[in-house]
Design an enzyme around this catalytic site. Structure first.
Site, PDB file in Angstrom:
ATOM      1  N   HIS A  54       0.833  -1.203   0.000  1.00 18.89           N
ATOM      2  CA  HIS A  54       0.000   0.000   0.000  1.00 18.89           C
ATOM      3  C   HIS A  54       0.874   1.262   0.000  1.00 18.89           C
ATOM      4  O   HIS A  54       0.740   2.122  -0.866  1.00 18.89           O
ATOM      5  CB  HIS A  54      -0.914  -0.031   1.237  1.00 18.89           C
ATOM      6  CG  HIS A  54      -1.809   1.159   1.373  1.00 18.89           C
ATOM      7  ND1 HIS A  54      -3.151   1.115   1.065  1.00 18.89           N
ATOM      8  CD2 HIS A  54      -1.568   2.427   1.766  1.00 18.89           C
ATOM      9  CE1 HIS A  54      -3.688   2.309   1.257  1.00 18.89           C
ATOM     10  NE2 HIS A  54      -2.747   3.130   1.698  1.00 18.89           N
ATOM     11  N   GLU A  55       1.765   1.335   0.955  1.00 17.01           N
ATOM     12  CA  GLU A  55       2.600   2.539   1.060  1.00 17.01           C
ATOM     13  C   GLU A  55       3.512   2.672  -0.157  1.00 17.01           C
ATOM     14  O   GLU A  55       3.772   3.770  -0.632  1.00 17.01           O
ATOM     15  CB  GLU A  55       3.422   2.520   2.356  1.00 17.01           C
ATOM     16  CG  GLU A  55       2.599   2.514   3.647  1.00 17.01           C
ATOM     17  CD  GLU A  55       1.482   3.541   3.682  1.00 17.01           C
ATOM     18  OE1 GLU A  55       1.613   4.614   3.045  1.00 17.01           O
ATOM     19  OE2 GLU A  55       0.452   3.268   4.323  1.00 17.01           O
ATOM     20  N   GLU A 115      -5.976   7.486  -2.825  1.00 14.03           N
ATOM     21  CA  GLU A 115      -5.703   6.088  -2.444  1.00 14.03           C
ATOM     22  C   GLU A 115      -5.735   5.136  -3.642  1.00 14.03           C
ATOM     23  O   GLU A 115      -5.688   3.922  -3.470  1.00 14.03           O
ATOM     24  CB  GLU A 115      -6.685   5.610  -1.372  1.00 14.03           C
ATOM     25  CG  GLU A 115      -6.617   6.357  -0.049  1.00 14.03           C
ATOM     26  CD  GLU A 115      -5.288   6.192   0.679  1.00 14.03           C
ATOM     27  OE1 GLU A 115      -4.609   5.185   0.450  1.00 14.03           O
ATOM     28  OE2 GLU A 115      -4.927   7.088   1.461  1.00 14.03           O
ATOM     29  N   HIS A 117     -14.838  11.082  12.751  1.00 14.51           N
ATOM     30  CA  HIS A 117     -14.315  11.304  11.397  1.00 14.51           C
ATOM     31  C   HIS A 117     -14.945  12.543  10.766  1.00 14.51           C
ATOM     32  O   HIS A 117     -14.271  13.348  10.145  1.00 14.51           O
ATOM     33  CB  HIS A 117     -14.683  10.121  10.492  1.00 14.51           C
ATOM     34  CG  HIS A 117     -13.658   9.046  10.468  1.00 14.51           C
ATOM     35  ND1 HIS A 117     -13.597   8.081  11.425  1.00 14.51           N
ATOM     36  CD2 HIS A 117     -12.667   8.771   9.586  1.00 14.51           C
ATOM     37  CE1 HIS A 117     -12.608   7.255  11.135  1.00 14.51           C
ATOM     38  NE2 HIS A 117     -12.018   7.655  10.034  1.00 14.51           N
ATOM     39  N   PHE A 154     -17.252  14.769  12.432  1.00 19.36           N
ATOM     40  CA  PHE A 154     -17.549  15.917  13.293  1.00 19.36           C
ATOM     41  C   PHE A 154     -16.301  16.507  13.945  1.00 19.36           C
ATOM     42  O   PHE A 154     -16.328  17.622  14.436  1.00 19.36           O
ATOM     43  CB  PHE A 154     -18.580  15.539  14.364  1.00 19.36           C
ATOM     44  CG  PHE A 154     -19.936  15.250  13.778  1.00 19.36           C
ATOM     45  CD1 PHE A 154     -20.642  16.255  13.097  1.00 19.36           C
ATOM     46  CD2 PHE A 154     -20.500  13.992  13.861  1.00 19.36           C
ATOM     47  CE1 PHE A 154     -21.881  15.993  12.529  1.00 19.36           C
ATOM     48  CE2 PHE A 154     -21.742  13.718  13.295  1.00 19.36           C
ATOM     49  CZ  PHE A 154     -22.433  14.728  12.624  1.00 19.36           C
ATOM     50  N   GLY A 185     -12.964  15.422  12.575  1.00 15.09           N
ATOM     51  CA  GLY A 185     -11.818  15.131  11.712  1.00 15.09           C
ATOM     52  C   GLY A 185     -12.025  15.768  10.351  1.00 15.09           C
ATOM     53  O   GLY A 185     -12.880  16.620  10.186  1.00 15.09           O
ATOM     54  N   GLY A 186     -11.261  15.331   9.374  1.00 16.34           N
ATOM     55  CA  GLY A 186     -11.318  15.986   8.070  1.00 16.34           C
ATOM     56  C   GLY A 186     -12.285  15.366   7.078  1.00 16.34           C
ATOM     57  O   GLY A 186     -12.246  15.698   5.902  1.00 16.34           O
ATOM     58  N   TYR A 187     -13.142  14.443   7.529  1.00 13.78           N
ATOM     59  CA  TYR A 187     -13.934  13.662   6.580  1.00 13.78           C
ATOM     60  C   TYR A 187     -15.348  14.188   6.346  1.00 13.78           C
ATOM     61  O   TYR A 187     -16.172  13.475   5.775  1.00 13.78           O
ATOM     62  CB  TYR A 187     -14.009  12.207   7.046  1.00 13.78           C
ATOM     63  CG  TYR A 187     -12.772  11.411   6.680  1.00 13.78           C
ATOM     64  CD1 TYR A 187     -12.712  10.720   5.475  1.00 13.78           C
ATOM     65  CD2 TYR A 187     -11.665  11.371   7.511  1.00 13.78           C
ATOM     66  CE1 TYR A 187     -11.585   9.999   5.117  1.00 13.78           C
ATOM     67  CE2 TYR A 187     -10.533  10.652   7.169  1.00 13.78           C
ATOM     68  CZ  TYR A 187     -10.502   9.964   5.977  1.00 13.78           C
ATOM     69  OH  TYR A 187      -9.380   9.253   5.629  1.00 13.78           O
TER      70      TYR A 187
HETATM   71 ZN    ZN Z   1      -3.022   5.221   1.903  1.00 11.14          ZN
END
Ligand code: ZN
Length: 698
Positions: A482-483, A512, A614, A616, A618-620
């Site tokens: 993934h990374e 992603e 996420h 409320f 966070g950035g989502y």
């Molecule tokens: Zn990722």
């Protein structure tokens, strides 16, 4: 500004050529270096603002150059904070953080720069700029617009007020949630009640007991207890999977679902206020609702496209989710449960079913996955697909830890194109958890010569023990792929403007794609088996174990898909259908969506939204759908390779070249939908994700 002062002389953070000298950087270098960089940048910024030259060379070039000293001074510090954390570094970082944040805030909200950018867009030069240059300007204009740069008078004041209140509300929301999470615990005292618990739960729970016990109370041990279960996910999640007493499971499930929904920790009024303010803010900026504002800088064109994706996935997943639920019900009945299956039974029977179907453990797989061998497999895959060469980059490169490895990436003509650090192992005392890719130095033209990108790949894998190599779990292998996928986008970029090179400027819901694309190869038999070798016997992973890995990928995937869709669609509806004045309150929306997407009838005390940080805190916000959106993209991109035949080397090679020429090398320099179409020849389809998730009728 002078560099003759002793604290600036020999300061490794002020060297703006070559590779950051990680062996020399110390906490005491941070403040003098950053203060100097900031002062200089402020000077340059003022000069730019005072005499705006509305042209690419007159405005964009100097703006880009402002970033270079920060890349060398600030970049390594934030990196070291993640991989070599210490009190001294944290203090040094904290001491300059505010200044840095306010500088970039001012930089991004500068009205005169904004006007200059607008003038370029409306002027004659615009037609002569290339797509990437236009993207740089458009992204900057959008960011500035969203931060209220165009607002005047009353609107501007109100906008700033809202921003501030929202930031406070986000902090309060997560504090309530933290406090509510901490306020509950359940102590298990009898050893017979821990039957079926895994060892790590016993250890965690005993440790948790010891943290709060009074001096006179006994010391807990993993073997004999007492064991304290909390609502922190590692504790709660494992407990509800393994604890046999239903009443306890019900008790903890109720506590979890009602977190932050009562008394002084009640997040419900905050949710209403947050949604109201977001709507007002969106309207001030000229949007109909907050979802439209969020999507203005994403790949998804509008909420209708997200609803369409959600609906398609739901239609396909629903029958499978019903079947998944039936499987759980049947197992519960067969195992002697007489009461109907409830929410607090799902994870428990889910785990039992998993044990029944896939009688293997992570630990059984580990001996086959030695890091050096896995790296060989990963690199040769990348070499085959993208015609690059990866080789060790020399031992003289300064590193922040002896375990760190450095590699060079060359093209097929042996010309260097990038390099990367791999920091593979967990070091809990100084390194953050999880895994991430980040940029060390971006691809840039500096004074007429090209500086190649360098990136960081950081994982938290299992370190070698004694003379045993690092033996990875399958999940660790997937994470590395993934990374590395993110890394490929960072390294194979061919864009000359750093604002849109590599992962820069890539929309949140598209970023992603390369990473999840690479994960798919871990389920390709030849690729996976090719990098396995039992560290003692030298054998490859047996086929039956591979098949089990493959099968477990789609285990209960109907239920899992429906759950993620529920969160995504609820988030969208909250930000486009919620109307605080028409009694369309947040919980009503959530209940409607739960009724539509949940396999079981909604739990009557379900206050999940009070813990949905996420969106409320966070950035989502109006962005949770991104998880699924990007999965659709990555699965569909991988499907192109499947269609060509994964065993067909020449097809893999051709598609690999196209993937490199489009998605990897263009990065943020064009709209992601355009780039995707260049690779796939059409817009994305949900079919591949459904197939990979086992959600298509055979
Ligand atoms: Zn990722």
């Amino acid at each position: 500004m002078t560099t003759n002062r002793p604290d600036l002389k020999d300061n490794p953070l002020l060297v703006t050529t070559g590779i950051p000298d990680f062996e020399k950087i110390k906490a005491h270098h941070v403040a003098p270096a950053l203060n100097s960089v900031l002062a200089k940048a402020e000077e340059v910024l003022q000069k730019i603002e005072k005499d705006i030259v509305p042209s690419w060379n007159g405005l964009l070039k100097p703006l880009e150059e402002i970033g270079i000293p920060f890349e060398y001074a600030w970049g390594p510090i934030t990196h070291l904070l993640g991989v070599k954390n210490s009190d001294a570094f944290r203090e040094a970082h904290q001491a300059v953080l505010n200044k840095i944040v306010s500088f970039f805030l001012r930089f991004n909200q500068s009205l005169s720069i904004y006007q200059g950018l607008k003038n370029i867009k409306e002027g004659n030069e615009w037609q002569t700029l290339n797509t990437a240059q236009k993207r740089v300007i458009e992204i900057k204009l959008k960011e500035a617009k969203h931060s209220g740069v165009e607002l005047k008078g009353e609107d501007k004041n109100r906008f700033n007020e809202i921003k501030q209140e929202l930031s406070q509300l986000a902090t309060d929301f997560s504090n309530h949630l933290l406090d509510a999470t901490k306020a509950f615990s359940l102590t298990v005292r009898h050893i017979e009640d821990t039957a079926g618990w895994p060892e790590n739960l016993k250890q965690l729970a005993a440790q948790s007991y010891n943290q709060i016990k009074t001096e006179t109370e006994e010391i807990a041990t993993a073997e004999n207890g007492p064991w304290r279960i909390t609502l922190d996910f590692p504790s709660f999640g494992t407990f509800i999977q393994h604890h046999r007493q239903r009443e306890d499971r019900q008790k903890i499930y109720h506590a979890f679902m009602t977190r932050a929904s009562e008394a002084e920790l009640d997040n419900r009024p905050l949710i209403d206020r947050i949604l109201k303010l977001r709507l007002e803010m969106a309207k001030i900026l000229g949007f109909d609702n907050y979802a439209d504002l969020s999507l203005d800088s994403k790949m998804a064109p509008d909420t209708a496209s997200i609803e369409k994706m959600s609906e398609e996935l739901k239609q396909a997943a629903q029958p499978f989710a019903k079947k998944d639920l039936e499987d759980l019900k049947k197992l519960a009945i067969d195992s002697g449960q007489t009461d109907p299956l409830k929410h607090w039974d799902m994870a428990f029977w889910g785990e039992r079913l998993r044990e029944q179907r896939f009688d293997y453990t992570d630990e059984q797989l580990r001996p086959y996955f030695q890091l050096p061998k896995v790296l060989d497999g990963l690199f040769s895959l990348a070499e085959r697909l993208f015609s690059i060469v990866i080789e060790p980059g020399g031992s003289s490169i300064p590193k922040w830890h002896p375990d760190v490895q450095y590699f060079k990436v060359l093209d097929s003509k042996q010309t260097p194109i990038a390099s990367f650090y791999l920091d593979p192992y967990s070091r809990p005392e100084e390194k953050s958890g999880g895994a991430w890719m980040d940029e060390c130095l971006n691809r840039r033209w500096i004074k007429g010569s090209l500086r190649l990108p360098i990136i960081y790949l950081c994982c938290n894998g299992t370190p070698p023990i004694g003379d045993r190599p690092s033996l990875m779990s399958f999940r660790e292998v997937e994470t590395l792929f993934h990374e590395f996928g993110h890394g490929l986008q960072g390294m194979l970029t061919r864009v000359d403007y750093s604002d849109v090179a590599g992962i820069n400027g890539v929309e949140w819901d598209a970023v992603e794609l390369p990473s999840q694309f690479m994960e798919n190869w871990c389920y390709h038999k030849k690729t996976l088996l090719g990098m396995t070798e039992h560290f003692e016997t030298g054998e490859q992973l047996p086929t039956d174990l591979f098949n089990k890995i493959l099968e477990s990928r789609t285990f209960q995937s109907g239920l899992m898909m429906m759950r993620q869709l529920l969160f995504g669609i609820t988030d969208i509806k909250l930000h486009n259908a919620h109307d605080p004045n028409k009694h369309m309150d947040a919980f009503k929306i959530y209940r409607q969506m739960t009724a539509e997407y949940s396999a079981l009838p909604p739990y009557e005390h379900d206050y999940f939204l009070c813990g949905f940080s996420h969106i409320f805190a966070g950035g989502y916000a109006a962005g949770y759908y991104s998880y699924k959106w990007a999965e659709v993209l990555s699965a569909d991109a991988f499907a192109a390779f499947e269609e060509g035949g994964l065993e067909n080397d020449s097809s893999n090679y051709q598609l690999g070249q196209r993937f490199k020429e489009t998605i990897l090398s263009k990065g943020g320099s064009e709209h992601p939908m355009e780039i995707f179409k260049q690779f796939r020849g059409r817009e994305p389809s949900t079919a591949a994700l459904l197939r990979h998730s086992g959600l298509l009728n055979k």
